[in-house]
Scaffold this active site. Structure first.
Site, short mmCIF file in Angstrom:
data_model
loop_
_atom_site.label_atom_id
_atom_site.label_comp_id
_atom_site.label_asym_id
_atom_site.label_seq_id
_atom_site.Cartn_x
_atom_site.Cartn_y
_atom_site.Cartn_z
N CYS A 21 0.84 -1.19 0.00
CA CYS A 21 0.00 0.00 0.00
C CYS A 21 0.87 1.24 0.00
O CYS A 21 2.11 1.16 0.03
CB CYS A 21 -0.93 0.01 1.21
SG CYS A 21 -0.08 0.19 2.79
N CYS A 24 3.47 1.63 2.67
CA CYS A 24 4.72 0.91 2.41
C CYS A 24 5.65 1.77 1.57
O CYS A 24 6.86 1.84 1.82
CB CYS A 24 4.44 -0.40 1.68
SG CYS A 24 3.43 -1.57 2.60
N ASP A 443 8.83 31.62 -29.44
CA ASP A 443 9.96 32.14 -30.21
C ASP A 443 9.57 32.11 -31.69
O ASP A 443 8.79 31.24 -32.10
CB ASP A 443 11.19 31.27 -29.95
CG ASP A 443 12.39 31.75 -30.75
OD1 ASP A 443 12.71 32.95 -30.65
OD2 ASP A 443 13.00 30.93 -31.45
N ASP A 648 13.58 26.54 -29.29
CA ASP A 648 14.30 25.39 -29.85
C ASP A 648 15.10 24.63 -28.81
O ASP A 648 15.69 23.61 -29.11
CB ASP A 648 15.21 25.83 -31.00
CG ASP A 648 16.31 26.79 -30.56
OD1 ASP A 648 16.53 26.94 -29.35
OD2 ASP A 648 16.94 27.40 -31.43
N ASP A 652 17.43 29.18 -26.78
CA ASP A 652 16.45 29.73 -25.85
C ASP A 652 16.54 29.10 -24.46
O ASP A 652 15.61 29.26 -23.65
CB ASP A 652 15.03 29.52 -26.40
CG ASP A 652 14.84 30.19 -27.75
OD1 ASP A 652 15.25 31.36 -27.88
OD2 ASP A 652 14.31 29.55 -28.66
#
Length: 765
Positions: A21, A24, A443, A648, A652
């Site tokens: 669960c 755990c 851009d 790109d 950038d």
């Protein structure tokens, strides 16, 4: 925006076993974070994997696995050089083995439980049923039927509860073991000493079927959950399945078919029509059309000629060609995509922190509620059976599995679905943040436009007499530049009859590039400058001779590059970069989704405005140098906007890092994963639309899961505790509680799997 661990750390994945669960998973995370040198540790309960960032100078994978084992769970380090297909096969085999074991145990449990329920029916009805053999409701026979279910089918619950007790923690195993154990021990005492109850005027009934049926139902829930969870990793298996097993290479003049793992960088690979390309490389000879949809999500095939890049696992449609292998093994695009999807599926979304906090104290609170339930009912009614039944129901129904599965299952399916659409999501946080985007900054070059500028116009101040001379010198200077505009000038010069060798032979002294402005150098003693009008004006150069020409070209959405010789303007280039065919439609869709779309460009305002008008963008931020883009993003954020930057991923990078969400436009094989949160393998801006739609769908799915999990426990626990009994006489049978608990986990996973049907909406919607 998510931040990556510092560069001095190493990342290690661990395959985990023994978790039952979310509690755990929390215990494993705590154990890993407490190990020396560990900076971050994230456990994906749905994937049963841990991702650990650690300092290799202080610890190693073996020590990390040992830390998990010391906490009472199994762990095995996944070697970084493990073949992707081998790793996927190993995970599949382990899952199938686990499911097979569960199936056997569920089958035995169903057989024994059915007989026990049939045997218990006369007691529930308060009369004998002739059709039911008397032996079936014999307590000793029921004990014989129950013991195998408790010992073998329920082994994992009791072993897990014991491990938890040893490590001073409580989890799902504790709840199930306490609930079923109480029912079994009560029945065992009644079977051996029935006089203990009859002496107090109580009926010596046994409830072996409660223990057996609850264990069987919980095991059945685990089996169904395991099968459903297996489907959440389907995207990974599909991607890995794209790999071919062999490659046809030419070595020493002989064509050989060799296993894929033996292909080396530099090998010449032959691909025939209808075959998949085995590894990444560059075409040497031949021409064909390649279907790259399995990588990029783009349906249209792409023509490949000499010099073009090809991607492994894509399909060669028509002609035969040879290519040079450039990336093999884990360096291929497919391997990187698989690794990125694995990383995203193993990460944790911020929204999951709420569920983690709840599960951290959930089990102890449930145990306290169960104890209080027993005390209150026994004190009020003196009815031991009623007190025991309500207590067992509380313990059984309150399993926190649904809470633990609510987020990671949706994240696994969502990121996998993104990969199918060519959308690579770095981590769960990026997927979550994308649905919050308010402002999208695009851009211009390579994002809105094709990124392949060409010279469309050229004019010299002194007319045609000097055009070729200045063009030749411009090309000689620009051949030293890596800027796309420089390549456009060189290509134009060659198209005008100036040979490549002539350009190369022209000597350029003191070449220099000014970022965002232009280039300069000395040729035959003359100072040559090529760049923006603003840059030349800052140098005191008079632009008046060609100003009208520049204005006309810029109004036509062309970028102007000015050429000056010894401080005087001599020529001007008009350069156009065509808008991508999909850009205008994608911008409209983004705007209809309620997003503010802004174009960011280094061009002047007039040229930028012309391109923006073509794309349907109202706001333009023009004249921004590469080093100033991040500041523009910061300015928008200071206005309270949640900003995504699309570029790109290379030039950038600062802006991508500054944005709340950075989205990189891929260039086929050059995927800029490092600087961005989301990478679009293709250059189509509709990928942005799909990414945001996918984020919104995933977050809606997670909220549904969390709502169901919280409501289930909020309603279920009080009902199990008997709040409806005084007024309506309704009690929740522990068997019904066990079924409800199993159903809750399965339903959460099943709901997450609905994301597999996610489809990108059509451009008209």
């Amino acid at each position: 925006m998510a931040t990556s661990p510092v560069s001095s750390t190493t990342t290690q994945q661990l395959q985990l076993t023994g978790m039952s669960c979310a509690a755990c998973a929390g215990a494993v995370e705590k154990a890993l974070r407490g190990a020396p040198g560990v900076e971050t540790a994230t456990v994906n309960f749905a994937a049963e994997q841990a991702t650990v960032h650690y300092d290799p100078r202080q610890t190693d994978p073996a020590a990390l696995a040992a830390a998990v084992q010391a906490a009472g769970y199994g762990a095995e380090a996944i070697a970084p050089d493990t073949d992707l297909a081998d790793q996927a096969d190993a995970e599949t085999l382990q899952r199938q083995r686990h499911q097979r074991q569960l199936t056997y145990r569920v089958a035995l449990g169903l057989f024994c439980s059915t007989l026990l329920v049939i045997g218990h029916t006369p007691m529930m009805l308060g009369r004998d049923i002739p059709a039911i053999p008397h032996v079936l409701h014999n307590p000793w026979f029921q004990l014989v039927l129950t013991v195998p279910v408790m010992v073998w089918c329920g082994q994992s619950f009791f072993v897990g509860a014991w491990q938890g007790l040893r490590h001073r923690r409580a989890d799902m195993n504790t709840l199930v073991a306490m609930g079923t154990g109480a029912a079994f021990l009560y029945s065992l005492v009644v079977t051996i000493w029935p006089g203990l109850l009859t002496s107090q005027g109580l009926v010596p009934d046994v409830y072996y079927e409660v223990a057996a049926v609850v264990i069987t139902l919980v095991m059945l829930g685990r089996l169904l959950e395991s099968r459903a969870r297996g489907q959440t990793s389907e995207a990974i298996r599909k991607l890995i399945g794209l790999q071919v097993k062999t490659a046809r290479v030419v070595r020493d003049g002989e064509t050989l078919d060799i296993p894929l793992e033996q292909v080396q960088v530099g090998d010449t690979v032959v691909v025939r029509p209808g075959e998949k390309i085995p590894v990444d490389g560059r075409v040497l000879s031949g021409e064909s059309v390649v279907d790259e949809s399995m990588i990029s999500g783009e349906p249209l095939p792409v023509t490949k000629r000499s010099g073009d890049e090809v991607v492994g696992a894509t399909l060669n449609k028509t002609g035969q060609f040879t290519f040079r292998a450039e990336r093999v093994g884990r360096d291929t695009v497919l391997a990187q995509i698989v690794q990125l999807v694995r990383q995203a599926q193993g990460s944790k979304a911020p929204i999951q922190k709420l569920a983690d906090r709840v599960t951290g104290w959930f089990v102890p609170v449930v145990m306290a509620v169960a104890l209080l339930t027993f005390i209150l009912w026994f004190a009020i009614t003196r009815n031991l059976v009623l007190a025991m039944f309500t207590t067992i129901s509380v313990l059984i129904i309150a399993c926190p599995c649904a809470l633990g599965l609510a987020t990671p299952t949706s994240i696994m399916v969502g990121t996998g679905k993104g990969a199918e659409h060519g959308i690579l999501i770095k981590d769960a946080e990026s997927l979550e943040l994308a649905h919050k985007i308010q402002t999208l900054v695009l851009d211009k070059t390579g994002t809105l436009t094709e990124g392949k500028p060409t010279v469309t116009d050229y004019r010299a101040v002194q007319g045609t007499a000097m055009e070729l001379q200045w063009l030749g010198r411009a090309a000689a200077l620009e051949q030293n530049s890596e800027h796309p505009l420089g390549s456009a000038v060189v290509a134009y010069a060659q198209s005008q009859g100036i040979g490549a060798k002539e350009i190369e032979r022209t000597e350029v002294d003191r070449f220099g590039a000014v970022i965002g402005a232009g280039v300069e150098g000395w040729i035959d003693g003359q100072h040559i400058q090529i760049g923006t009008g603003r840059w030349l004006a800052e140098q005191g150069i008079d632009l008046a001779p060609l100003a009208p020409t520049a204005q006309a070209w810029e109004q036509a959405a062309k970028t102007t590059a000015w050429l000056a010789v010894d401080g005087r303007v001599e020529a001007i280039f008009g350069i156009a970069d065509a808008l991508k065919p999909s850009s205008a439609a994608a911008v409209q869709r983004l705007q209809r989704m309620g997003l503010e779309v802004i174009m960011l460009t280094g061009d002047n305002a007039q040229t930028g405005r012309a391109i923006a008008d073509q794309a349907g963008i109202q706001k333009v931020i023009a004249g921004v140098r590469p080093d100033g883009k991040a500041a523009e993003i910061d300015a928008l954020q200071r206005q309270g906007k949640f900003v995504a930057m699309v570029g790109d991923g290379i030039n950038d990078a600062p802006a991508l890092a500054q944005a709340n969400v950075g989205i990189a436009i891929g260039t086929g094989t050059d995927i800029a994963m490092a600087a961005s949160d989301i990478t679009l393998v293709s250059g189509d801006l509709n990928g942005i639309v799909a990414a945001i739609q996918l984020s919104r769908a995933t977050m809606a799915n997670i909220r549904q899961n969390l709502f169901f999990a919280f409501i289930y426990n909020t309603i279920g626990i009080p009902v199990a505790a008997g709040v409806l009994y005084p007024t309506f006489g309704l009690l929740l049978n522990p068997i019904v509680a066990g079924a409800a608990m199993a159903f809750s986990s399965v339903s959460v996973v099943t709901n997450a799997l609905r994301l597999k049907r996610f489809k990108l909406r059509s451009p008209q919607t």
